[in-house]
Write an enzyme that holds these catalytic residues in place. Structure first.
Site, PDB file in Angstrom:
ATOM      1  N   HIS A 177      94.810  59.512  35.127  1.00  0.00           N
ATOM      2  CA  HIS A 177      94.680  60.741  34.167  1.00  0.00           C
ATOM      3  C   HIS A 177      93.230  61.256  34.457  1.00  0.00           C
ATOM      4  CE1 HIS A 177      97.222  58.822  30.788  1.00  0.00           C
ATOM      5  NE2 HIS A 177      97.655  59.947  31.298  1.00  0.00           N
ATOM      6  N   CYS A 272      90.294  58.678  25.653  1.00  0.00           N
ATOM      7  CA  CYS A 272      91.601  58.420  25.567  1.00  0.00           C
ATOM      8  C   CYS A 272      91.980  58.142  24.193  1.00  0.00           C
ATOM      9  CB  CYS A 272      91.998  57.076  26.280  1.00  0.00           C
ATOM     10  SG  CYS A 272      91.658  57.215  28.001  1.00  0.00           S
TER      11      CYS A 272
END
Ligand code: ARG
Length: 296
Positions: A177, A272
């Site tokens: 990511h 996250c």
């Protein structure tokens, strides 16, 4: 000199009531190494308390018992405020089927709080998009694509939101990511790990950030230092290499370390776990009617 980020004080997070490592969809996950539920909860509570202590707000969404990764709330969707004050969220369409049910629960939660919602794809059909791949920086929406978000998703985001999307190709399997390799700090500064990207995208990102704070591949992977959040002038970090701390302090930031080690077992850390919902179109992102996608 950068000006402070105008966003980053209002977050959505998911309390880790059912956090487990049940499958392996990134190189950090090993189902034989489970998080300790009590430690995970204490670490998460400390993160929320710290954000609140710094003046931020954390909205808490319940975790579905069948969605062990839902604690990584950054990936639920990309929420924005429009210039007229209305709010919109583009829900993620997870690459891996194991996480797709998270969207099904997050969507009504957002609509219940006044967000209009849209999808770039669903149930594995259409473009994948995971919001941990998207950040406002320099007036553009910087979007990583490759391991999770698909290149096709960039066009959806640009046209849906009327923004300029700058696509970066992620090639590193461990930085799957964008938020594992890029952390906006203020208007001109960001933490960047160039090794996450192909050469052209690494160069494009270093050109885009006037004052990059560069992490080595080893630093990014072993410390999760890019997976940090900025609240005011405080950078909440899971760990901080010495040269990174020196530079941050020289720039006037305060570094606050928080232990999120239980969540590293699932492949994520502070960023996250927290999804900012106070990014504003027309302030943090230039309004570009019809949208535009720029690739290196
Ligand atoms: N286990 C999760 C996954 O692989 C971790 C997500 C980390 N989140 C993030 N924003 N990088 O999807």
């Amino acid at each position: 000199m950068g000006t402070p980020l105008a966003w980053g004080t209002s977050y959505v997070a998911v309390r880790p009531d059912h956090f487990r490592v049940e499958y392996a969809i990134n190189p950090f996950m090993d189902p034989t190494v489970q998080p300790d539920p009590a430690r995970a909860r204490a670490q998460w509570d400390a993160l929320v308390a710290t954000i609140e202590e710094l003046g931020g707000t954390v909205h808490v969404l319940d975790q579905r018992p069948d969605a062990p990764d839902m604690v990584y709330a950054m990936n639920l969707g990309l929420g924005l405020e429009r210039p007229d004050g209305s709010r919109h969220v583009v829900m993620s369409h997870m690459r891996h089927a194991e996480r797709r049910m998270e969207t099904t629960s997050a969507q009504p939660w957002f609509s219940g709080r006044g967000f209009s919602t849209s999808l770039v794809g669903r149930d594995g059909v259409g473009a994948h998009f995971e919001a941990g791949d998207a950040f406002a920086f320099g007036g553009s929406l910087v979007v990583g694509h490759g391991p999770r978000t698909e290149e096709l998703g960039l066009k959806h985001l640009a046209t849906e939101l009327d923004v300029r999307v700058r696509g970066l190709r992620i090639t590193h399997p461990g930085m799957y990511h964008l938020d594992l390799a890029f952390c906006p700090l203020d208007s001109t500064r960001a933490i960047v790990c160039p090794d996450a990207f192909d050469d052209a995208s690494a160069r494009a990102l270093l050109d885009l950030v006037p004052e990059p704070l560069v992490l080595t591949e080893a630093e990014a992977l072993s410390t999760f230092a890019a997976n940090s959040v900025v609240v005011g002038s405080t950078v909440l970090m899971p760990d901080c290499p010495g040269h990174v701390r020196a530079r941050l302090e020289q720039w006037g930031f305060e570094v606050r370390l928080l232990d999120l080690s239980e969540f590293h077992k699932g492949g994520g850390s502070i960023r996250c776990l927290t999804n900012p919902v106070d990014v504003r179109l027309g302030r943090d992102l230039d309004l570009v009617p019809g949208g535009r996608v720029l690739l290196p």
